[in-house]
Design an enzyme around this catalytic site. Structure first.
Site, PDB file in Angstrom:
ATOM      1  N   GLU A   1       0.864  -1.139   0.000  1.00 31.28           N
ATOM      2  CA  GLU A   1       0.057  -0.059   0.032  1.00 31.28           C
ATOM      3  C   GLU A   1       1.076   1.203  -0.030  1.00 31.28           C
ATOM      4  O   GLU A   1       1.867   1.470   0.910  1.00 31.28           O
ATOM      5  CB  GLU A   1      -1.096  -0.102   1.224  1.00 31.28           C
ATOM      6  CG  GLU A   1      -2.013  -1.248   1.079  1.00 31.28           C
ATOM      7  CD  GLU A   1      -2.569  -1.544   2.316  1.00 31.28           C
ATOM      8  OE1 GLU A   1      -2.496  -0.779   3.520  1.00 31.28           O
ATOM      9  OE2 GLU A   1      -3.063  -2.615   2.695  1.00 31.28           O
TER      10      GLU A   1
ATOM     11  N   GLU B   1      -4.879  -7.029   2.303  1.00 27.50           N
ATOM     12  CA  GLU B   1      -3.687  -7.606   2.679  1.00 27.50           C
ATOM     13  C   GLU B   1      -3.798  -9.008   2.409  1.00 27.50           C
ATOM     14  O   GLU B   1      -2.658  -9.501   1.984  1.00 27.50           O
ATOM     15  CB  GLU B   1      -3.414  -7.442   4.312  1.00 27.50           C
ATOM     16  CG  GLU B   1      -3.113  -6.019   4.947  1.00 27.50           C
ATOM     17  CD  GLU B   1      -4.205  -4.984   4.585  1.00 27.50           C
ATOM     18  OE1 GLU B   1      -5.186  -5.196   4.499  1.00 27.50           O
ATOM     19  OE2 GLU B   1      -3.784  -3.772   4.830  1.00 27.50           O
TER      20      GLU B   1
ATOM     21  N   HIS C   1      -1.827  -1.412  16.764  1.00 27.32           N
ATOM     22  CA  HIS C   1      -0.605  -0.886  15.776  1.00 27.32           C
ATOM     23  C   HIS C   1       0.616  -1.202  16.524  1.00 27.32           C
ATOM     24  O   HIS C   1       1.601  -0.572  16.072  1.00 27.32           O
ATOM     25  CB  HIS C   1      -0.857   0.518  15.402  1.00 27.32           C
ATOM     26  CG  HIS C   1      -1.851   0.806  14.334  1.00 27.32           C
ATOM     27  ND1 HIS C   1      -3.115   0.767  14.471  1.00 27.32           N
ATOM     28  CD2 HIS C   1      -1.586   1.002  12.819  1.00 27.32           C
ATOM     29  CE1 HIS C   1      -3.864   0.981  13.236  1.00 27.32           C
ATOM     30  NE2 HIS C   1      -2.932   1.337  12.384  1.00 27.32           N
TER      31      HIS C   1
ATOM     32  N   ALA D   1       3.482  -4.213  10.852  1.00 27.12           N
ATOM     33  CA  ALA D   1       3.347  -5.677  11.359  1.00 27.12           C
ATOM     34  C   ALA D   1       1.622  -6.165  11.806  1.00 27.12           C
ATOM     35  O   ALA D   1       1.465  -7.337  11.418  1.00 27.12           O
ATOM     36  CB  ALA D   1       4.488  -6.180  12.155  1.00 27.12           C
TER      37      ALA D   1
ATOM     38  N   PHE E   1      -0.808  -5.623  10.640  1.00 25.63           N
ATOM     39  CA  PHE E   1      -1.559  -5.875   9.428  1.00 25.63           C
ATOM     40  C   PHE E   1      -1.544  -7.229   8.938  1.00 25.63           C
ATOM     41  O   PHE E   1      -2.095  -7.826   8.036  1.00 25.63           O
ATOM     42  CB  PHE E   1      -1.407  -4.771   8.095  1.00 25.63           C
ATOM     43  CG  PHE E   1      -1.636  -3.474   8.598  1.00 25.63           C
ATOM     44  CD1 PHE E   1      -2.349  -2.969   9.674  1.00 25.63           C
ATOM     45  CD2 PHE E   1      -1.070  -2.552   8.119  1.00 25.63           C
ATOM     46  CE1 PHE E   1      -2.638  -1.805  10.288  1.00 25.63           C
ATOM     47  CE2 PHE E   1      -1.215  -0.993   8.570  1.00 25.63           C
ATOM     48  CZ  PHE E   1      -1.762  -0.921   9.761  1.00 25.63           C
TER      49      PHE E   1
END
Ligand SMILES: Cc1ncc(C[n+]2csc(CCOP(=O)(O)OP(=O)(O)O)c2C)c(N)n1
Lengths: 323, 332
Positions: A29, A58, A127, A82, A84
């Site tokens: 992305e 993903e 996150h 990471a 994701f």
């Protein structure tokens, strides 16, 4: 020698490999605009076909990378963060890791999956994952966690040329760090731990950015007459067990420092290895410093103290040596 | 596109018959307790399998799923190593490491069969993307079921393939059921093909019982893909006569009306195609009987090959995890 930041080293590895081998391409992305700093200039040089912006899909683009790898391409997937990777878990675990084995060697998946670790930044629970240990449970993946710009370049180049799926975790705490990086082509082999500092009283095995903290702790401890050996495994799969065991055979003491969670983590795995194969050289109990088995809170006031720092390492080392 | 020439049509009939006899043999072996794990038969679906596979060039790619004994056969694979794999023998296509749900014969372009429903869709898009980046003109045919079309994978794969105009042909084998759940109970749209609208690609419904119809549709879609016009979604309406998989699980479950099964069996793809061959003057009764006999002999010799084959060396279980071995590590 010339110095680069961690991110610049990664960028350079990708650029050199893309120039060397036209099968190498980047998928992720917002990669063409270099939002995350590791693809600067690559779209301009190699075009949007090889620096390919994906939809926010993903699991889909992970599968695409695998399919392309199956027919002879060498994709580099940039997950950016990471956390994701969970969306892509099935492709990573069920397809990438299992293809070579399950099809009896008819095929293999030469793909690299890059994942940045962004903990300690007020990004809260979704996150801030440091999730490499999860993937150590998956046979068929190889896993690198570099701690210096030099290693980041050499390990990424090895990963790109490897015929198996490789996950490379890039510790965000190191992004801005600078270090000597040769401009020329060099590879760092997987499975060879680095001895960052030699010592005789205690072995500290540190992962990713904690190598830096461990080295700082070793400086402090040296002033108190304690000699610390610092080991950086660099790759977790395969894990350079021989180097770790040789060090513990010399020092008789071991501490593992990791920003990952405690349970079933990297630290536990390394200590189990030492307990199984290095027990008789031990002079003190084994010890690990990790993040707690907690979700990551948002407020800096709450996240503070979650990851083992230099002071904690010094304290743990003193306790072990004075035992 | 044109009707296939007589020789091609005869070969289509042979391949359909191979798949039918192969799966019947698998069923017999399973019932005798000779096959580990589970098997998913595609008896009743042979026409769409063969029609689609034969519309491709030999070196085009194909991705399958859990119900994929027929796909490599349709693409031209030899049956012996496929059957040996199902029995877990050393001579199997995967050396006994994959089995029924992962039969893959890369030599005929079969890129593997994933039994995680839907997971082959993005892999097929990637294979097609790779083919385009290499400029080799190949396309990738992606088989999946109606059940798989409700996975997120379907959405992501069709969207990416369309956004990038990748040379892939999505072939939905709509046999109306995912295990016991009718598609109509889990989707408000009756047809999978209508979903193509959401991705800006053509969606087409074809009679999956007529190999020639499927062949024509896939040939068109493959040509479109090769011309750079991107993916197509083809939905073949078909039916599996057996239950989802073999074994006692389905003994006392009634989820299908027997009349529905009978109606589909009345249009069984094999007699349907044989009738057409006779009508078109391509094969008379004697030739059809010859083909039948030849295929039975082929399957019998595949079975003999599989049964006579040795078991894999147990040490083999610990090999082949990695392609690039690592010095000093024994797990590669
Ligand atoms: C992700 C996933 N969920 C559930 C299953 C269990 N399962 C195996 S086959 C199947 C039905 C699939 O239906 P469809 O895609 O229509 O294919 P068909 O079996 O009808 O050919 C299910 C639910 C699975 N293998 N993978």
């Amino acid at each position: 020698m010339r110095e680069l930041t961690f991110l610049e080293a990664i960028r350079e590895a990708q650029e050199q490999e893309m120039a060397r081998d036209e099968r190498v391409f980047i998928l992720g992305e917002d990669v063409s605009f270099n939002v995350y700093g590791s693809t600067g200039g690559l779209a301009e040089r190699f075009g949007l076909d090889r620096v390919r912006d994906t939809p926010i899909s993903e699991s889909g683009f992970t599968g695409v990378a695998i399919g392309a790898a199956l027919v002879g391409m060498r994709p580099i997937v940039d997950f950016t963060i990471a956390s994701f990777m969970y969306l892509a878990m099935d492709q990573l675990v069920s397809i990438a890791a299992k293809t070579a084995y399950m099809y009896g060697g008819q095929a293999h998946v030469p793909a690299v999956f890059r994942a940045a670790l962004f903990y300690n930044g007020g990004l809260a629970a979704q996150h801030s994952d440091r999730n490499y240990a999860m993937f150590m449970q998956v046979p068929g993946l190889k896993i690198a966690v570099p701690s210096t710009p030099h290693d980041a370049k050499g390990l990424l180049k090895s990963a790109i040329r490897d015929d198996d799926p490789v996950l490379m975790f890039e510790d965000g705490a190191l992004w801005g760090s600078r270090g000597e990086v040769p401009e020329d082509d060099y590879l760092i082999p997987f499975g060879q731990a680095a001895v960052r500092r030699e010592g005789s009283d205690l072995t500290i095995v540190a992962i990713g950015s904690r190598v830096r903290e461990a080295l700082a702790a070793a400086d402090t401890l040296a002033k108190q007459g304690i000699s610390v050996e610092v080991i950086d495994p660099r790759t977790l799969v395969p894990l350079g067990r021989a180097t770790i065991l040789a060090s513990v055979a010399k020092t008789g003491r071991a501490l593992v420092v990791d920003v990952g969670h405690r349970s079933c983590g990297v630290a536990g795995e390394i200590l189990a290895t030492i307990a199984e194969d290095g027990f008789w050289s031990l002079r003190a109990p084994l010890k690990r410093l990790t993040a707690p088995d907690m979700q990551i809170p948002f407020s800096p006031a709450l996240e503070k103290g979650f990851y083992p720092d230099t002071a904690q390492i010094v304290d743990a080392a003193l306790a072990l040596v004075q035992d | 596109m044109s009707t296939p020439d007589p020789a091609t049509q005869l070969e289509m009939y042979r391949r359909m018959l191979r798949i039918r006899r192969f799966d019947e043999t698998v069923k017999t072996l399973f019932d005798r307790g000779r096959i580990p794990g589970s098997v998913h038969l595609s008896i009743g679906q042979e026409a769409e399998v063969v029609g689609a596979c034969m519309a491709l060039a030999g070196d085009d790619y194909m991705v399958g799923n859990h119900r994929s004994h027929g796909h490599p056969i349709g693409k031209g694979a030899a049956m012996g190593p496929l059957l040996a794999e199902i029995l877990g023998k050393a001579t199997g296509v995967n050396g006994g490491k994959g089995g029924s749900m992962h039969l893959a014969d890369f030599s005929v372009g079969s890129l593997g069969e994933s039994s995680i429903v839907g997971s082959g869709l993005p892999v097929a898009v990637g294979a097609a993307l790779g083919a385009r980046m290499q400029g080799n003109g190949r396309v990738c045919l992606c088989f999946f079921g109606d059940g798989a079309s409700n996975e997120g994978y379907f959405h992501e794969a069709l969207n990416m393939a369309s956004a990038w105009q990748v040379p892939v042909v999505f072939l939905c084998e709509n046999n109306s059921y995912g295990v016991t759940t009718a598609f109509s109970r889990v989707s408000r749209v009756p047809d999978v093909a209508t979903r193509a609208v959401a991705y800006g690609i053509p969606g087409e419904i074809v009679d999956g019982q007529d190999a020639r119809v499927v062949y024509a549709a896939v040939q068109n879609a493959a040509q479109r893909a090769r011309d750079g016009a991107g993916p197509t979604l083809i939905e073949a309406k078909t039916y599996r006569y057996p239950h989802h998989s073999e074994g006692p699980l389905y003994n006392n479950i009634t989820y299908r009306d027997p009349a529905e099964l009978a109606a589909w069996q009345a249009r069984d793809p094999l007699p349907l195609f044989a009738g057409h061959l006779a009508e078109a003057g391509i094969a008379d009764a004697a030739l059809l009987a010859d083909i039948e006999q030849a295929i039975s002999a082929e399957v019998a010799s595949a079975l003999e090959f599989a049964e006579q084959s040795p078991w894999p060396d147990p040490a083999e279980a610990h090999r082949g995890l990695y392609r690039t071995p690592i010095a000093g590590f024994d797990h590669a």
